[in-house]
Design a protein around this motif. Sequence first.
Motif, PDB file in Angstrom:
ATOM      1  N   ALA A 181       0.816  -1.213   0.000  1.00  0.00           N
ATOM      2  CA  ALA A 181       0.000   0.000   0.000  1.00  0.00           C
ATOM      3  C   ALA A 181       0.850   1.264   0.000  1.00  0.00           C
ATOM      4  O   ALA A 181       0.367   2.341  -0.330  1.00  0.00           O
ATOM      5  N   ALA A 182       2.126   1.132   0.367  1.00  0.00           N
ATOM      6  CA  ALA A 182       2.991   2.310   0.435  1.00  0.00           C
ATOM      7  C   ALA A 182       3.380   2.829  -0.946  1.00  0.00           C
ATOM      8  O   ALA A 182       3.634   4.021  -1.120  1.00  0.00           O
ATOM      9  N   ARG A 183       3.420   1.940  -1.905  1.00  0.00           N
ATOM     10  CA  ARG A 183       3.839   2.350  -3.244  1.00  0.00           C
ATOM     11  C   ARG A 183       2.791   3.264  -3.878  1.00  0.00           C
ATOM     12  O   ARG A 183       1.587   3.043  -3.740  1.00  0.00           O
ATOM     13  N   TYR A 205       2.120  11.841  -4.667  1.00  0.00           N
ATOM     14  CA  TYR A 205       1.017  12.304  -3.830  1.00  0.00           C
ATOM     15  C   TYR A 205       0.054  11.165  -3.514  1.00  0.00           C
ATOM     16  O   TYR A 205      -0.981  11.380  -2.876  1.00  0.00           O
ATOM     17  N   THR A 206       0.359   9.945  -3.971  1.00  0.00           N
ATOM     18  CA  THR A 206      -0.449   8.766  -3.629  1.00  0.00           C
ATOM     19  C   THR A 206       0.409   7.817  -2.799  1.00  0.00           C
ATOM     20  O   THR A 206       1.554   8.127  -2.470  1.00  0.00           O
ATOM     21  N   GLY A 207      -0.108   6.642  -2.486  1.00  0.00           N
ATOM     22  CA  GLY A 207       0.601   5.752  -1.566  1.00  0.00           C
ATOM     23  C   GLY A 207       0.368   6.216  -0.137  1.00  0.00           C
ATOM     24  O   GLY A 207      -0.593   6.934   0.151  1.00  0.00           O
ATOM     25  N   CYS A 208       1.278   5.851   0.765  1.00  0.00           N
ATOM     26  CA  CYS A 208       1.075   6.263   2.151  1.00  0.00           C
ATOM     27  C   CYS A 208       2.356   6.628   2.891  1.00  0.00           C
ATOM     28  O   CYS A 208       2.308   6.869   4.102  1.00  0.00           O
ATOM     29  N   THR A 209       3.474   6.711   2.195  1.00  0.00           N
ATOM     30  CA  THR A 209       4.702   7.052   2.935  1.00  0.00           C
ATOM     31  C   THR A 209       5.591   8.090   2.263  1.00  0.00           C
ATOM     32  O   THR A 209       6.494   8.629   2.917  1.00  0.00           O
ATOM     33  N   THR A 210       5.392   8.394   0.997  1.00  0.00           N
ATOM     34  CA  THR A 210       6.404   9.214   0.305  1.00  0.00           C
ATOM     35  C   THR A 210       5.795  10.376  -0.497  1.00  0.00           C
ATOM     36  O   THR A 210       6.022  10.475  -1.694  1.00  0.00           O
ATOM     37  N   PRO A 211       5.022  11.280   0.115  1.00  0.00           N
ATOM     38  CA  PRO A 211       4.558  12.437  -0.665  1.00  0.00           C
ATOM     39  C   PRO A 211       5.656  13.494  -0.762  1.00  0.00           C
ATOM     40  O   PRO A 211       6.469  13.652   0.155  1.00  0.00           O
TER      41      PRO A 211
END
Length: 249
Positions: A181-183, A205-211
């Motif tokens: 889910a992080a990707r 700006y999507t995923g959950c760790t790298t905006p």
Amino acid sequence: MPEHDPEQELGPKFASAFQDRSATSELRGAGLAAVARKRVRRRRRALNGVAASVLVVVAVGGAWSVLGSGGTPTNSAGSAEVPTAAKDNRTQGIAPSYEADTACPTDHPIKGVEEAGAVPAGLDVSTPVTGLQACRYQVPGGEVLGHERFDAKVAQQVVDAIKVLPERNPALPVFKCAPEAARPTEAIALRFSTAAGIREIWVEYTGCTTPGFFTGSRTYGLFAAPLKLFMTGSVRPSGSTYLNALTGW
């Protein structure tokens, strides 16, 4: 019987000879005069023909240039027809069309990115830029979801808005999620034109760790100020976890 006088016999002969010569001279003179008149008439006809030709050429805007013994027509500035070579020369130096020069590359490295910031040709934010192409991609896969092009003014505004940002936006939520889910599911490649060629900043700006904004050497947090400059038209996403939490974009 009268005495024979030879001189009396020669007199009429001389007279007849002089008369014949005079007649011949008159006929010859008349013939020469007729020939001269014919030549004058021919010259007049030739001159009239040339004059008529000149009038016709001038009437259509052309000009005749006589080379040697033969005349060769040449087009004047008023001619509507342009030589093929001139037509070809006029196209030199003309910029390529948008479709030929600015289509987003379909085989872009962003489609297989495994980690944030892996930008192979990143932009040094101190470099002057002369244009911007924003390409929105599906990740992974690399399908082009949208693209827009911006002039030098907007391109420089985007860079200036990014380079003052901190590494992270503290207003955005922090998520804990599984690696799958992080990707990110999509991302934007900002392709800037520079004197050294195309240099990029990637936007996640999507995923959950790298905006954020990634240059390959530095990370800038995800803020609305730069986004609202280029997230327009087909480049504008419908939303995402981070974009939904960010106001003003």
